[in-house]
Design a protein around this motif. Structure first.
Motif, PDB file in Angstrom:
ATOM      1  N   SER A 103       0.540  -1.398  -0.313  1.00  0.00           N
ATOM      2  CA  SER A 103       0.041   0.757   0.290  1.00  0.00           C
ATOM      3  C   SER A 103       1.013   1.243  -0.018  1.00  0.00           C
ATOM      4  O   SER A 103       2.041   1.457   0.239  1.00  0.00           O
ATOM      5  CB  SER A 103      -1.249   0.316   1.238  1.00  0.00           C
ATOM      6  OG  SER A 103      -1.752   1.300   1.310  1.00  0.00           O
ATOM      7  N   CYS A 137      -2.141  -1.149  -3.833  1.00  0.00           N
ATOM      8  CA  CYS A 137      -3.468  -0.693  -3.675  1.00  0.00           C
ATOM      9  C   CYS A 137      -2.578   0.429  -3.415  1.00  0.00           C
ATOM     10  O   CYS A 137      -1.941   1.100  -2.462  1.00  0.00           O
ATOM     11  CB  CYS A 137      -3.567  -0.343  -2.757  1.00  0.00           C
ATOM     12  SG  CYS A 137      -4.672  -2.368  -1.711  1.00  0.00           S
ATOM     13  N   ASN A 207      -9.293  -0.693  -0.599  1.00  0.00           N
ATOM     14  CA  ASN A 207      -7.827   0.626  -0.797  1.00  0.00           C
ATOM     15  C   ASN A 207      -8.798   2.272  -0.176  1.00  0.00           C
ATOM     16  O   ASN A 207      -9.982   3.042  -0.987  1.00  0.00           O
ATOM     17  CB  ASN A 207      -7.625   0.489  -2.039  1.00  0.00           C
ATOM     18  CG  ASN A 207      -6.160   1.775  -2.713  1.00  0.00           C
ATOM     19  OD1 ASN A 207      -6.212   2.381  -1.537  1.00  0.00           O
ATOM     20  ND2 ASN A 207      -6.868   1.876  -3.861  1.00  0.00           N
ATOM     21  N   CYS A 262      -6.395  -1.273   3.084  1.00  0.00           N
ATOM     22  CA  CYS A 262      -5.015  -0.732   3.044  1.00  0.00           C
ATOM     23  C   CYS A 262      -5.541   0.451   2.470  1.00  0.00           C
ATOM     24  O   CYS A 262      -6.614   1.407   2.403  1.00  0.00           O
ATOM     25  CB  CYS A 262      -4.543  -1.565   1.597  1.00  0.00           C
ATOM     26  SG  CYS A 262      -4.533  -3.708   1.889  1.00  0.00           S
ATOM     27  N   SER A 284      -1.391  -5.012  10.895  1.00  0.00           N
ATOM     28  CA  SER A 284      -0.288  -5.806  10.320  1.00  0.00           C
ATOM     29  C   SER A 284       1.019  -5.698  10.900  1.00  0.00           C
ATOM     30  O   SER A 284       1.969  -6.165  11.117  1.00  0.00           O
ATOM     31  CB  SER A 284      -0.108  -5.907   8.670  1.00  0.00           C
ATOM     32  OG  SER A 284      -0.245  -4.405   8.628  1.00  0.00           O
ATOM     33  N   ASP A 306      -0.504   4.703   7.814  1.00  0.00           N
ATOM     34  CA  ASP A 306      -1.166   4.553   6.991  1.00  0.00           C
ATOM     35  C   ASP A 306      -0.416   2.805   6.999  1.00  0.00           C
ATOM     36  O   ASP A 306      -0.054   2.911   8.302  1.00  0.00           O
ATOM     37  CB  ASP A 306       0.171   4.453   5.270  1.00  0.00           C
ATOM     38  CG  ASP A 306       0.269   5.502   5.097  1.00  0.00           C
ATOM     39  OD1 ASP A 306      -0.357   5.938   3.499  1.00  0.00           O
ATOM     40  OD2 ASP A 306       1.068   6.938   5.521  1.00  0.00           O
ATOM     41  N   TYR A 307      -1.979   2.073   6.901  1.00  0.00           N
ATOM     42  CA  TYR A 307      -1.672   0.663   7.592  1.00  0.00           C
ATOM     43  C   TYR A 307      -3.014  -0.275   6.815  1.00  0.00           C
ATOM     44  O   TYR A 307      -2.913  -0.277   5.713  1.00  0.00           O
ATOM     45  CB  TYR A 307      -3.464   0.828   8.096  1.00  0.00           C
ATOM     46  CG  TYR A 307      -3.245   1.247   9.204  1.00  0.00           C
ATOM     47  CD1 TYR A 307      -2.575   1.480  10.763  1.00  0.00           C
ATOM     48  CD2 TYR A 307      -3.677   2.874   8.816  1.00  0.00           C
ATOM     49  CE1 TYR A 307      -2.240   2.939  11.548  1.00  0.00           C
ATOM     50  CE2 TYR A 307      -3.261   3.974   9.837  1.00  0.00           C
ATOM     51  CZ  TYR A 307      -2.554   4.436  11.303  1.00  0.00           C
ATOM     52  OH  TYR A 307      -2.710   5.541  12.399  1.00  0.00           O
ATOM     53  N   ILE A 308      -2.132  -1.640   7.026  1.00  0.00           N
ATOM     54  CA  ILE A 308      -2.607  -2.411   5.693  1.00  0.00           C
ATOM     55  C   ILE A 308      -3.312  -3.783   7.946  1.00  0.00           C
ATOM     56  O   ILE A 308      -2.975  -3.869   8.354  1.00  0.00           O
ATOM     57  CB  ILE A 308      -1.730  -4.323   5.939  1.00  0.00           C
ATOM     58  CG1 ILE A 308      -1.233  -2.542   4.102  1.00  0.00           C
ATOM     59  CG2 ILE A 308      -2.611  -5.130   5.037  1.00  0.00           C
ATOM     60  CD1 ILE A 308      -0.400  -3.262   3.931  1.00  0.00           C
ATOM     61  N   LYS A 333       4.358  -3.650   3.606  1.00  0.00           N
ATOM     62  CA  LYS A 333       4.125  -4.538   2.904  1.00  0.00           C
ATOM     63  C   LYS A 333       4.090  -5.298   3.798  1.00  0.00           C
ATOM     64  O   LYS A 333       4.776  -5.298   5.018  1.00  0.00           O
ATOM     65  CB  LYS A 333       5.078  -4.397   2.025  1.00  0.00           C
ATOM     66  CG  LYS A 333       4.848  -6.441   0.904  1.00  0.00           C
ATOM     67  CD  LYS A 333       6.495  -6.719   0.375  1.00  0.00           C
ATOM     68  CE  LYS A 333       6.493  -8.190  -0.309  1.00  0.00           C
ATOM     69  NZ  LYS A 333       7.460  -8.232  -0.712  1.00  0.00           N
TER      70      LYS A 333
END
Length: 338
Positions: A103, A137, A207, A262, A284, A306-308, A333
């Motif tokens: 992402s 994404c 996304n 993401c 994550s 920023d996240y997943i 990632k």
């Protein structure tokens, strides 16, 4: 003089410790109802840093006042558990399937930046060659970019208007179906979704690019901007984020597939926005990250925005924050297994 100085320092220490205590309830306060106090979520990393400094200051002097900041820091670490991680990767051999996701808010590949220090196209190509993710994404995707994405035959690019240059992108090595976008009213931000098929399994991927606060990441900008105007701008952005999140969560509730979320949340792990999206999901970074996990720097001050995230049934095996970047964000990632 020394006694007066220590007394003054202690009073400031009390305020910093109190603010850190208040931050414990921030994730539960909707910005619509508490528009001003919700702003504090942006400053929690700074408040944590201040308390660390105070704890060290008193420890050097062997003063019992050390326990004031130490106690709130100790509690906050286990309460939030989001600002520093030490972990190791999982065992991919324990899973039938794996999928790697990258992402990245690419800031339009620097299309409108004056005299960029790096070649965005070249660096993006290097990142893709080094990381080789299965899914990408992208937030703030530039329509006329020259990056070679031919390794990703399944693509969903979305622009709000036919001639718009700013959009968002979902790129995959595996087939995608049932794509769509939210097109939030009164906002340039957006969220895409797509169902990705790997083998016999389907995963719903979102996304996200939540409402931006439109603040220049420089301390000088804050000093030169009217405080009331700035407060209203950020409060309005957080309120819009709440509306956007409600729409996303409602959409998720009708999804029968495992979910990956993401993107750029434009808010910290101490916020209402993160709390609502994280609810029932795995982060994550918290599962497999190391260090501070910085994805954005506010005048060199580290922030994670920023996240997943993944729903139950999808386990994180690896997580990495990619320091090489041409954007004001860093790519992240993660690899999931199921």
């Amino acid at each position: 003089m020394g006694r007066f100085f220590n007394k003054l320092i202690f009073w400031v220490n009390l305020i910093a410790a109190f603010l850190l205590l208040i931050s414990f309830v921030l994730p539960y306060l909707p910005p619509k109802t508490f528009p001003t106090i919700s702003l504090l979520s942006l400053f929690v990393p700074l408040i944590i840093l201040l308390n660390i400094i105070f704890a060290l200051y008193w420890a050097i002097q062997l003063r019992a006042r050390f326990f004031l900041s130490f106690t709130v820091l100790f509690v906050s670490y286990f309460y939030f558990n989001v600002f520093y991680e030490v972990s190791k990767g999982g065992d991919a051999s324990q899973y039938k399937n794996t999928l790697s996701v990258l992402s990245y808010n690419v800031r339009l590949f620097n299309a409108y930046e004056k005299n960029p220090e790096t070649d965005a196209v070249q660096m993006m190509s290097e990142i893709l060659a080094e990381q080789d993710p299965d899914v990408i994404c992208i937030q703030e995707f530039y329509r006329f970019n020259k990056v070679d994405f031919s390794a990703y035959p399944y693509q969903y690019l979305h622009f709000r208007r036919p001639r718009a240059e700013l959009g968002h992108a979902f790129l995959s090595k595996y087939p995608i179906i049932n794509t769509g976008a939210f097109d939030f009213e009164g906002s340039h931000n957006n969220t895409l979704f797509a169902d990705l098929i790997k083998g016999n399994d389907t995963i719903r991927v979102y996304n996200l690019h939540l409402q931006s606060i439109d603040v220049n990441p420089r301390i000088r900008f804050l000093k030169e901007t009217d405080n009331e105007k700035l407060r209203k701008r950020i409060s309005s952005a957080f309120t819009k984020q709440q509306n956007q999140i409600q729409a996303i969560l409602k959409h998720q509730s009708n999804t029968k597939h495992p979910i990956l979320v993401c993107g750029d949340f434009n808010n910290t792990p101490f916020s209402y926005s993160y709390h609502m999206l994280k609810n029932g999901m795995q982060d994550s970074f918290r599962e497999r990250g190391n260090g501070l996990g910085t994805t954005f720097e506010f005048d060199k001050f580290p922030l994670r925005i920023d996240y997943i995230l993944a729903s139950k049934g999808l386990d994180f095996l690896t997580f990495e924050t990619i320091n090489k970047t041409f954007s004001d964000h860093r790519a992240i990632k993660a690899t999931i297994g199921w």
